[in-house]
Every structure is written in C-alpha cells, then in structure tokens.
Scaffold this motif. Structure first.
Motif, short mmCIF file in Angstrom:
data_model
loop_
_atom_site.label_atom_id
_atom_site.label_comp_id
_atom_site.label_asym_id
_atom_site.label_seq_id
_atom_site.Cartn_x
_atom_site.Cartn_y
_atom_site.Cartn_z
N LEU A 98 -2.57 -14.13 -4.23
CA LEU A 98 -2.79 -14.80 -5.52
C LEU A 98 -3.12 -13.80 -6.62
O LEU A 98 -2.65 -13.92 -7.76
N ILE A 99 -3.94 -12.80 -6.30
CA ILE A 99 -4.32 -11.79 -7.29
C ILE A 99 -3.12 -10.93 -7.67
O ILE A 99 -2.87 -10.67 -8.86
N VAL A 100 -2.36 -10.49 -6.68
CA VAL A 100 -1.16 -9.70 -6.95
C VAL A 100 -0.17 -10.50 -7.79
O VAL A 100 0.40 -9.99 -8.76
N VAL A 128 -2.93 -2.46 -6.62
CA VAL A 128 -4.31 -1.96 -6.66
C VAL A 128 -5.29 -3.10 -6.88
O VAL A 128 -6.37 -3.14 -6.26
N ALA A 129 -4.94 -4.05 -7.74
CA ALA A 129 -5.83 -5.19 -8.01
C ALA A 129 -6.06 -6.02 -6.75
O ALA A 129 -7.20 -6.35 -6.40
N ASN A 171 -6.65 1.70 4.51
CA ASN A 171 -5.52 0.77 4.57
C ASN A 171 -4.98 0.48 3.17
O ASN A 171 -3.77 0.38 2.97
N ALA A 172 -5.89 0.31 2.20
CA ALA A 172 -5.48 -0.02 0.84
C ALA A 172 -4.69 1.12 0.20
O ALA A 172 -3.66 0.89 -0.43
N VAL A 173 -5.17 2.35 0.37
CA VAL A 173 -4.48 3.51 -0.21
C VAL A 173 -3.07 3.64 0.37
O VAL A 173 -2.09 3.81 -0.35
N VAL A 174 -2.98 3.57 1.70
CA VAL A 174 -1.68 3.67 2.36
C VAL A 174 -0.76 2.53 1.93
O VAL A 174 0.43 2.74 1.67
N SER A 175 -1.29 1.33 1.83
CA SER A 175 -0.49 0.16 1.47
C SER A 175 0.02 0.23 0.04
O SER A 175 1.16 -0.15 -0.23
N VAL A 176 -0.82 0.72 -0.89
CA VAL A 176 -0.38 0.84 -2.28
C VAL A 176 0.81 1.79 -2.38
O VAL A 176 1.80 1.51 -3.06
N VAL A 177 0.72 2.92 -1.69
CA VAL A 177 1.83 3.89 -1.69
C VAL A 177 3.08 3.28 -1.07
O VAL A 177 4.19 3.38 -1.61
#
Length: 208
Positions: A98-100, A128-129, A171-177
């Motif tokens: 929902l945020i994305v 990122v959000a 996980n977040a850093v890898v996923s954003v990339v």
C-alpha cells in the motif's frame, strides 16, 4: 465492449497477483538464509520483500500488497518456525504494498510518464518508503507480538527484535537495489505486452 475490456483487465490483474504471490513465496521459502535464535525462533536474510514491492509497482498498491501478504503469509504458514507469526507477516506485507503504491502511483503517477529517469527515481523512492516502513515496523510489531501475543519473556523478545532490525535492514537494502534493476528493466517489456499502460506524458516531471 468496454465492460468486456474491464473484465479482461481485472482477470489479468488477478492472474498477475497470483504470479507475484508465487514469486514472493518461492523467493522467501527457497532463497533465504535462516538465522536461528534462542527459544526456537529465527530471523532470516531473504529477497521476498523485493517481489512484494515489485508487484506494487507493476499492479498498484492493493494488488501488490495482497500478493506479498498471501505469498509471504503462506510461506510462514508452511514453515514450522514462522507459522506463529503469519498474521503479523500478512499485515506488514500488505502495508508495504500500500505504501509503495501510494508513493509510486498516487503521488508520482509513474504510469502516466514515459520519462525513464523520472520513473527510475520514483520507483526507488517508493521502494525506500515501503521497505523503510518495514525496517521500523517489523521489529517493533514483532517485539509486542512476541511478548504479548506469544508470551515470550521481555529479554528474549528484545534480543529477537534487535536481530530482526539488523536483518530487515539488510533485506531492505538488497531489495531496493534488486527492485530498481528489475522494475526498470522489465517496464518496457510489460508496456509492450499491455501489462502497464501509460496514460499521458508529463513534460514537467523531468524538473522534479
């Protein structure tokens, strides 16, 4: 004719949602590095969230969130270590989607632009959000869930929350990339296949 097109679009979105849910399930179940914790719990390094974000960028917030919630929720249910946190997972992955979707489609309206730089920038901001929310919410919600719902001692819940913060951030850093690469590489193909429709070009967006 118009009603038939709407029905076709809805069926296609449901099918795409099922596909993205399957990718969330597979990526979490088979591509994770599980880190055992005291008391039989665990945290893990995985890329499941990347497909939840990717689904929201392609399909919109609701469909993307549902894909992540179902895929990751089922993955938890099928794992004896994570089965007890499946309700928490369902809610958090829905929120990520929902945020994305809010940032990418409601605020930036990336489907109304063919400016590649603009789309790339806002797809990263939206990622990122959504994943930034998860970095904060996952350990925080997990702490209260483990202590007050699962009845864990406070000290154990705190240790798990600290480890969860670390792994969720990685996980977040890898996923954003990963999302930045995948979405912007797949977008032209999806547009040709009619899975993404650009409504109009906003010439003023390049200056944002």
């Amino acid at each position: 004719m118009e009603q038939r097109n709407e029905t076709y679009t809805k069926v296609m979105k449901i099918a795409q949602t099922a596909l993205m849910a399957a990718l969330c399930f597979v990526s979490f179940t088979f591509l994770q590095i599980k880190i055992p914790m005291p008391g039989g719990d665990a945290t893990s390094l995985h890329i499941g969230n990347a497909f939840c974000v990717l689904a929201a960028l392609i399909l919109g917030g609701w469909y993307g969130g549902i894909a992540g919630a179902i895929g990751m929720g089922l993955a938890d249910i099928m794992d004896p270590v994570y089965i007890t946190v499946a309700p928490k997972t369902f809610v958090l992955k829905l929120c990520i989607g929902l945020i994305v979707g809010l940032v990418a489609h409601r605020i930036a309206k990336i489907n109304e632009s063919t400016d590649k730089k603009y789309v790339f920038r806002w797809s990263l901001i939206a990622s990122v959000a959504g994943l930034g929310f998860n970095v904060i919410a996952d350990p925080l919600v997990g702490f209260f869930y483990n202590q007050y719902v699962m009845g864990q001692p406070q000290q154990m819940a705190e240790v798990l929350a600290k480890w969860s913060t670390a792994t969720t951030f990685v996980n977040a850093v890898v996923s954003v990339v990963l999302v930045g690469v995948l979405y912007n590489a797949l977008r032209p193909v999806l547009m040709k296949l009619g899975m993404i429709h650009t409504c109009k070009v906003k010439t003023a967006q390049t200056g944002i």
